[in-house]
Scaffold this active site. Sequence first.
Site, PDB file in Angstrom:
ATOM      1  N   HIS A  74      -7.459 -14.807   4.769  1.00  9.35           N
ATOM      2  CA  HIS A  74      -6.948 -14.392   5.935  1.00  9.35           C
ATOM      3  C   HIS A  74      -7.893 -13.495   6.981  1.00  9.35           C
ATOM      4  O   HIS A  74      -7.593 -13.668   8.119  1.00  9.35           O
ATOM      5  CB  HIS A  74      -5.822 -13.283   5.554  1.00  9.35           C
ATOM      6  CG  HIS A  74      -4.579 -13.945   5.088  1.00  9.35           C
ATOM      7  ND1 HIS A  74      -3.593 -14.628   5.727  1.00  9.35           N
ATOM      8  CD2 HIS A  74      -4.066 -14.040   3.662  1.00  9.35           C
ATOM      9  CE1 HIS A  74      -2.529 -15.099   5.090  1.00  9.35           C
ATOM     10  NE2 HIS A  74      -2.872 -14.833   4.055  1.00  9.35           N
ATOM     11  N   ASP A  88       0.449 -17.534   5.600  1.00  8.18           N
ATOM     12  CA  ASP A  88       1.491 -17.532   4.657  1.00  8.18           C
ATOM     13  C   ASP A  88       2.563 -17.948   5.559  1.00  8.18           C
ATOM     14  O   ASP A  88       2.908 -17.536   6.875  1.00  8.18           O
ATOM     15  CB  ASP A  88       1.727 -15.891   4.448  1.00  8.18           C
ATOM     16  CG  ASP A  88       0.517 -15.267   3.669  1.00  8.18           C
ATOM     17  OD1 ASP A  88      -0.005 -16.112   2.804  1.00  8.18           O
ATOM     18  OD2 ASP A  88       0.504 -14.178   3.609  1.00  8.18           O
ATOM     19  N   GLU A 133       0.946 -18.068  -5.319  1.00  2.62           N
ATOM     20  CA  GLU A 133       1.875 -17.763  -4.202  1.00  2.62           C
ATOM     21  C   GLU A 133       2.267 -18.957  -3.582  1.00  2.62           C
ATOM     22  O   GLU A 133       1.473 -19.722  -3.175  1.00  2.62           O
ATOM     23  CB  GLU A 133       1.093 -16.720  -3.475  1.00  2.62           C
ATOM     24  CG  GLU A 133       0.676 -15.493  -3.790  1.00  2.62           C
ATOM     25  CD  GLU A 133      -0.303 -14.665  -2.674  1.00  2.62           C
ATOM     26  OE1 GLU A 133      -0.606 -13.585  -3.008  1.00  2.62           O
ATOM     27  OE2 GLU A 133      -0.726 -15.331  -1.518  1.00  2.62           O
TER      28      GLU A 133
END
Length: 226
Positions: free
Chosen positions: A140, A147, A204
């Site tokens: 990121h 995301d 995730e």
Amino acid sequence: MRLNLFKIFIVGILLCSCERAKKQKSIELVQEDTSQAHVPMPLPDSAFVVMNKYSDGFVFDMKYATEDNFLKKKVYACDHCLLRKEVADEIIRANLEFKKLGFRIKFFDCYRPVDVQKQMWEIFPHAGYVANPNTSGSIHNRGGAVDITLVDSLGQELDMGTPFDFFGKEAGHAYSLLPDTTLSNRKLLKSVMESYAFKSISSEWWHYNFKSAHQYKLSNFSTECD
């Protein structure tokens, strides 16, 4: 006398013709220069672009521009989603694939400054969920991770089993104690994203890294808002 007047008349016509030709040529040159001035220069793959302006067709719910996140505070000045150009171009292609199926990508997070990464690490220093800003940092922070989730034609999020930023085993791709529809939704998101040069991480369901984003340096600039 008549001959002299005739010569003067002819010379006048020639001078006017030359002047009109010069003016026409001048206009053509101005038009040519103006058109060239408005030709956009291509951006390098490493340039940051604002997805909100770079392409339509996406939905934005930038969680860290709100207090609806695990930090419980707003840490972005606005809801702009910044990505490297090559990452942006590829996720646009992925989104076109989803749109054929009746879905669209919804962004939760994109580029993230290192200072925000440090705040996350202070609250939840668990490398399985939050990248350590003191070592490798996060993709990121390089503008190469997203995301995301999917929404249907009505803008409703598909059921993925857990909320965004849920720190538990239920958020992992290997967790199977979920309804078949939920597992299918996760599989759809993962399969399309991986076919467009993005890699998932095991813990995730929402996080995807662009394949070559490690090449970019960590960044720590704040997003400029309109």
